[in-house]
Motif scaffolding. Structure first.
Motif, PDB file in Angstrom:
ATOM      1  N   PHE A 142       0.835  -1.212   0.000  1.00  0.00           N
ATOM      2  CA  PHE A 142       0.000   0.000   0.000  1.00  0.00           C
ATOM      3  C   PHE A 142       0.867   1.260   0.000  1.00  0.00           C
ATOM      4  N   TRP A 143       1.954   1.247   0.755  1.00  0.00           N
ATOM      5  CA  TRP A 143       2.887   2.367   0.789  1.00  0.00           C
ATOM      6  C   TRP A 143       3.442   2.629  -0.620  1.00  0.00           C
ATOM      7  N   LEU A 171       4.740   5.896  -3.233  1.00  0.00           N
ATOM      8  CA  LEU A 171       5.842   5.797  -4.195  1.00  0.00           C
ATOM      9  C   LEU A 171       5.359   5.796  -5.642  1.00  0.00           C
ATOM     10  N   GLY A 172       4.055   5.934  -5.829  1.00  0.00           N
ATOM     11  CA  GLY A 172       3.511   6.047  -7.180  1.00  0.00           C
ATOM     12  C   GLY A 172       3.501   4.755  -7.979  1.00  0.00           C
ATOM     13  N   ARG A 173       3.556   3.596  -7.313  1.00  0.00           N
ATOM     14  CA  ARG A 173       3.488   2.324  -8.024  1.00  0.00           C
ATOM     15  C   ARG A 173       2.055   2.052  -8.462  1.00  0.00           C
ATOM     16  N   SER A 174       1.887   1.062  -9.313  1.00  0.00           N
ATOM     17  CA  SER A 174       0.585   0.688  -9.844  1.00  0.00           C
ATOM     18  C   SER A 174      -0.353   0.243  -8.721  1.00  0.00           C
ATOM     19  N   VAL A 175      -1.647   0.444  -8.932  1.00  0.00           N
ATOM     20  CA  VAL A 175      -2.652  -0.014  -7.991  1.00  0.00           C
ATOM     21  C   VAL A 175      -2.605  -1.540  -7.856  1.00  0.00           C
ATOM     22  N   TRP A 176      -2.047  -2.215  -8.810  1.00  0.00           N
ATOM     23  CA  TRP A 176      -1.946  -3.674  -8.761  1.00  0.00           C
ATOM     24  C   TRP A 176      -1.041  -4.154  -7.633  1.00  0.00           C
TER      25      TRP A 176
END
Length: 109
Positions: free
Chosen positions: A22-23, A28-33
């Motif tokens: 979730f962080w 950190l702008g990672r994918s919702v996946w």
């Protein structure tokens, strides 16, 4: 006792990894996946805590807090690359001592 240490260690890794997913997504702008394996990991965390040899859930969770803190410091160092300072080590040691008192202290009937 081995089962308890396994359960706590596995639960700590699963909880930290699940929360980190979730962080990574939100901070950190990672994918919702990233959330999907995070949810699986958090489910594994909850299941592992049920394996701890204790008659009371609250005591199990309270004692787990010490393990979680130390595991978080290790995550800080191993995964995030930030070396713990002496205050991190001292705090983690104090928390482990508290965990041992809570979980393994003699109980009256």
């Amino acid at each position: 006792m081995t089962r308890t240490l396994f359960a706590y260690s596995g639960a700590a890794l699963a909880e930290i990894a699940g929360c980190f997913a979730f962080w990574a997504w939100l901070r950190l702008g990672r994918s919702v996946w990233w959330v999907v394996p995070g949810l699986v990991s958090l489910t594994l965390f909850a299941w592992l805590l049920t394996l701890v040899e204790s008659e009371a859930a609250g005591r199990t969770y309270a004692a787990y807090g010490g393990i979680y803190i130390v595991a978080s410091i290790l995550w800080l160092w191993g995964i995030e690359g930030h070396r713990p300072d002496r205050w991190d080590v001292a705090g983690g040691t104090i928390c482990l001592a508290g965990m041992a008192v809570i979980l393994f202290g003699p109980r009256t009937a």
